[in-house]
Design an enzyme around this catalytic site. Structure first.
Site, PDB file in Angstrom:
ATOM      1  N   HIS A 146       9.851   1.356  -7.554  1.00 26.23           N
ATOM      2  CA  HIS A 146       8.492   1.326  -7.025  1.00 26.23           C
ATOM      3  C   HIS A 146       8.470   1.663  -5.524  1.00 26.23           C
ATOM      4  O   HIS A 146       7.717   2.531  -5.074  1.00 26.23           O
ATOM      5  CB  HIS A 146       7.919  -0.080  -7.276  1.00 26.23           C
ATOM      6  CG  HIS A 146       6.557  -0.322  -6.733  1.00 26.23           C
ATOM      7  ND1 HIS A 146       5.443  -0.306  -7.529  1.00 26.23           N
ATOM      8  CD2 HIS A 146       6.123  -0.599  -5.479  1.00 26.23           C
ATOM      9  CE1 HIS A 146       4.377  -0.563  -6.780  1.00 26.23           C
ATOM     10  NE2 HIS A 146       4.770  -0.740  -5.530  1.00 26.23           N
ATOM     11  N   GLU A 147       9.331   1.000  -4.764  1.00 25.71           N
ATOM     12  CA  GLU A 147       9.383   1.230  -3.316  1.00 25.71           C
ATOM     13  C   GLU A 147       9.879   2.638  -2.999  1.00 25.71           C
ATOM     14  O   GLU A 147       9.438   3.260  -2.045  1.00 25.71           O
ATOM     15  CB  GLU A 147      10.270   0.184  -2.626  1.00 25.71           C
ATOM     16  CG  GLU A 147       9.734  -1.241  -2.673  1.00 25.71           C
ATOM     17  CD  GLU A 147       8.341  -1.393  -2.077  1.00 25.71           C
ATOM     18  OE1 GLU A 147       7.999  -0.649  -1.140  1.00 25.71           O
ATOM     19  OE2 GLU A 147       7.589  -2.252  -2.573  1.00 25.71           O
ATOM     20  N   HIS A 194       6.987   5.045  -3.197  1.00 30.94           N
ATOM     21  CA  HIS A 194       6.177   5.022  -1.966  1.00 30.94           C
ATOM     22  C   HIS A 194       6.883   5.819  -0.862  1.00 30.94           C
ATOM     23  O   HIS A 194       6.286   6.652  -0.202  1.00 30.94           O
ATOM     24  CB  HIS A 194       6.022   3.589  -1.440  1.00 30.94           C
ATOM     25  CG  HIS A 194       5.067   2.731  -2.208  1.00 30.94           C
ATOM     26  ND1 HIS A 194       3.784   3.122  -2.484  1.00 30.94           N
ATOM     27  CD2 HIS A 194       5.206   1.482  -2.731  1.00 30.94           C
ATOM     28  CE1 HIS A 194       3.177   2.145  -3.153  1.00 30.94           C
ATOM     29  NE2 HIS A 194       4.022   1.141  -3.317  1.00 30.94           N
ATOM     30  N   ASP A 221      -0.934  -2.490  -2.614  1.00 30.93           N
ATOM     31  CA  ASP A 221      -1.249  -1.086  -2.923  1.00 30.93           C
ATOM     32  C   ASP A 221      -2.712  -0.879  -3.306  1.00 30.93           C
ATOM     33  O   ASP A 221      -3.375   0.031  -2.805  1.00 30.93           O
ATOM     34  CB  ASP A 221      -0.369  -0.588  -4.069  1.00 30.93           C
ATOM     35  CG  ASP A 221       1.104  -0.631  -3.703  1.00 30.93           C
ATOM     36  OD1 ASP A 221       1.404  -0.613  -2.489  1.00 30.93           O
ATOM     37  OD2 ASP A 221       1.949  -0.682  -4.613  1.00 30.93           O
TER      38      ASP A 221
HETATM   39 ZN    ZN Z   1       3.690  -0.846  -3.807  1.00 33.37          ZN
END
Ligand code: ZN
Length: 343
Positions: free
Chosen positions: A55-56, A59, A151
């Site tokens: 997930h990171e 980003h 988010d």
């Molecule tokens: Zn996030």
């Protein structure tokens, strides 16, 4: 002091484990080894963190595409943090950076679901895959809650910023974030104490980010040259501590630039002088590695440098010559005046 270890790099981005995280993971497997918890649970917790890293990374990957420097991804017991420079104040870029994390988790979940429904996996690992899908879906939806600075909240601000000012959209998103954080904390009391911790992070984060945007909107268009004190009192590198102390008591400032022919050589503070011998030349006690600002920089840049390095004042340069000094007090005074005139 080092509080984390690097495990590997993905796309050139270092992935680091905080020591508290390492202790958590080792404890979990130790408990599993003692059969106090099931091995499946230990694996599931590991899967959660793998998902967090993915997930990171999503980003970070998109942020880097927009020129944001990524320092590292740090894993903590409460989750992952992508340490990066400030996200650009371009709503569309913030939107894409913010959506990349949850979207990647959803893509992984749907893809695995698609593959799993073809019954290609042996029964033994189907449960493992099902857990991984579930973790991805939960993480995606949790992060999409519009609780700024999560988010979902960032996506909301980016969408609002298409219609209203950046400051106003941050205010709306931060207020909603704080409201949801309070609800989350109340839910935490009944369901899971962990939620209270997350709620606290959201509340503080929303407040801090709003304040930062508020301050930068007040300082919009204000230059270092508007705020600085020109022609500050300076000291010579060859002056003695005793002479310098006389200047300190005469003018009652706490820090002085040290110059030679107009060129900045260092900065000396009352603290440096108070612990030194009287006849020492100040070039021996001054700080030589000085952080400076340029006269044409934005006042906000100066404020960020002061805050980041926890300094009280910055020398102002023009063509490498010292032309002024800007202090936190100057900036706070300016902010105060701006606030009174703008509201
Ligand atoms: Zn996030």
């Amino acid at each position: 002091m080092k509080t984390s270890i690097k495990i590997f790099k993905i796309f050139g981005i270092p992935i680091e484990l905080d020591f508290s995280f390492l202790i958590l993971i080792i404890s979990i497997y130790f408990l599993a080894f003692l059969k106090l918890i099931s091995l499946e649970l230990a694996v599931l917790i590991t899967l959660i963190f793998v998902t967090v890293v993915i997930h990171e990374l999503a980003h970070s990957y998109v942020a880097r595409h927009f020129g944001v420097k990524i320092e590292k991804i740090l894993l903590l017991p409460i989750g992952g943090i992508a340490k990066m420079e400030e996200i650009p104040r371009v709503p569309r870029q913030e939107l894409l950076i913010s959506i990349a994390g949850p979207l990647t988790n959803l893509i992984i979940a749907f893809t695995l679901y698609g593959i799993a429904s073809t019954r290609i996996f042996p029964q033994a690992i189907i449960e493992f895959v099902a857990n991984f899908i579930l973790v991805n879906v939960v993480l995606a939806f949790f992060n999409l809650i519009p609780a700024f600075p999560m988010d979902g909240g960032r996506i909301l601000r980016a969408l609002l910023a298409e219609k209203m000012s950046y400051l106003r959209s941050t205010e709306v998103a931060a207020n909603l974030g704080k409201f949801l954080a309070i609800l989350m904390a109340m839910a935490g009391i009944f369901f899971n104490l962990f939620l209270i911790l997350i709620a606290l992070f959201i509340y503080i984060g929303a407040e801090q980010e709003y304040r930062l945007v508020f301050i930068s909107s007040l300082l919009e268009g204000v230059k270092v040259s508007d705020v600085m004190t020109p022609e500050p009192i300076t000291l010579k590198p060859s002056s003695t501590v005793e002479e310098a102390l006389k200047t300190v008591f005469k003018y009652k400032h706490m820090g002085y630039p040290v110059t030679e022919n107009g060129e900045l050589k260092g900065i000396v503070t009352f603290h440096d002088l108070s612990s030194a011998e009287k006849d020492t030349p100040i070039e021996e006690v001054m700080t030589k590695d000085v952080i400076t600002v340029n006269i044409n920089d934005d006042a906000m840049t100066a404020l960020e440098k002061l805050t980041k390095h926890d300094l009280g004042r910055l020398p102002v340069l023009k063509d490498n010559k010292l032309v002024g000094i800007i202090s936190k007090t100057d900036l706070i005074r300016t902010l105060d005046i701006m606030r009174r005139t703008k509201t």
